[in-house]
Motif scaffolding. Structure first.
Motif, short mmCIF file in Angstrom:
data_model
loop_
_atom_site.label_atom_id
_atom_site.label_comp_id
_atom_site.label_asym_id
_atom_site.label_seq_id
_atom_site.Cartn_x
_atom_site.Cartn_y
_atom_site.Cartn_z
N LEU A 137 0.83 -1.27 -0.02
CA LEU A 137 0.13 -0.03 -0.02
C LEU A 137 0.84 1.28 -0.14
N GLY A 138 0.49 2.24 -0.83
CA GLY A 138 1.10 3.52 -0.59
C GLY A 138 0.08 4.74 -0.24
N VAL A 139 0.40 5.58 0.98
CA VAL A 139 -0.22 6.67 1.31
C VAL A 139 0.38 7.71 1.07
N ILE A 140 -0.29 8.66 0.27
CA ILE A 140 0.14 9.91 -0.16
C ILE A 140 0.11 10.83 1.01
N THR B 165 -6.23 2.68 -7.18
CA THR B 165 -6.03 3.98 -6.63
C THR B 165 -7.40 4.50 -5.91
N LEU B 166 -7.12 4.99 -4.64
CA LEU B 166 -8.11 5.64 -3.94
C LEU B 166 -7.93 7.27 -4.02
N THR B 167 -9.13 7.78 -4.39
CA THR B 167 -8.91 9.36 -4.84
C THR B 167 -9.97 9.90 -3.87
N GLY B 168 -9.63 11.05 -3.35
CA GLY B 168 -10.55 11.95 -2.26
C GLY B 168 -11.03 13.18 -3.32
N TYR C 60 -2.90 4.02 -2.85
CA TYR C 60 -2.90 3.05 -3.96
C TYR C 60 -2.37 1.78 -3.36
N ALA C 61 -2.59 0.58 -3.86
CA ALA C 61 -2.67 -0.81 -3.59
C ALA C 61 -2.38 -1.66 -4.78
N SER C 62 -1.47 -2.57 -4.49
CA SER C 62 -1.07 -3.93 -5.28
C SER C 62 -1.04 -4.98 -4.43
#
Length: 205
Positions: free
Chosen positions: A171-174, A187-190, A201-203
């Protein structure tokens, strides 16, 4: 669903973050920390509070700070402890930078890979449910599907983005939404105000 309590916190979340955030290399705020927006995830076991705050320090950029709230210390997670607060209803709560908490990792994986979205927030008022309107929207671009069981958090690389490596998912947390582009993966978008930006985002591993 996330049950909220009309309670006092000492110190408040923002007071806690005002002390902790300057210790992070990825933090670029100056001045008072203010809340911009936020969203929550559900813990299926109902034991851990999971809240992500979008905050700004003075005129600095917006930062994403996922937090978990626990009724007892999380073993092996001292480096991710933000601090403790006294909750007027629940008592002492241990507050963690959620990137080191496996409950958060599982919830974030579900939100991205299965599109579970954010938890509905509500208060209990005179025996009835009073829903609080969300302060932002989140959405995943991944097709809904099965999510592998997220086991232990094996490694965390703090930075922007912060990388979380678990047994089955990366997982990546921006930390500063809009500062970096998400890779070509789920991708998770807000969206809040007039801003729309990738949050995480995740893989699968």
């Amino acid at each position: 669903m996330a049950l909220l309590h009309r309670a006092e916190l000492r110190p408040t979340k923002l007071e806690l973050l005002a002390t902790w955030l300057p210790s992070r290399d990825w933090y670029a705020g100056v001045g008072d920390v203010t809340r911009v927006a936020g969203y929550r995830f559900d813990d299926p076991a109902g034991q851990v509070g999971i809240e992500t705050l979008l905050v700004r320090g003075g005129d600095g950029p917006v930062h994403q700070v996922p937090l978990t709230y626990r009724g007892a210390p999380l073993d092996g997670a001292d480096e991710w402890l933000v601090g403790t607060v006294e909750h007027s209803v629940l008592g002492r709560r241990w507050v963690y930078d959620a990137v080191g908490d496996p409950v958060y990792a599982a919830a974030l994986a579900d939100a991205i890979l299965a599109g579970t979205g954010q938890a509905e927030e509500y208060f209990e008022v005179d025996g009835r449910r009073e829903v609080r309107a969300p302060s932002m929207d989140i959405a995943s671009d991944a097709p809904a599907g099965d999510v592998p069981t997220v086991g232990l958090v094996r490694r965390v690389v703090d930075g922007d983005p912060t990388l979380i490596v678990t047994d089955t998912v990366e997982l990546g947390v921006i930390r500063r939404p809009g500062s970096v582009a998400a890779p070509n993966t789920a991708t998770l978008t807000g969206a809040w105000g007039d801003v729309r930006a990738p949050l995480a985002y995740a893989s699968r591993r």
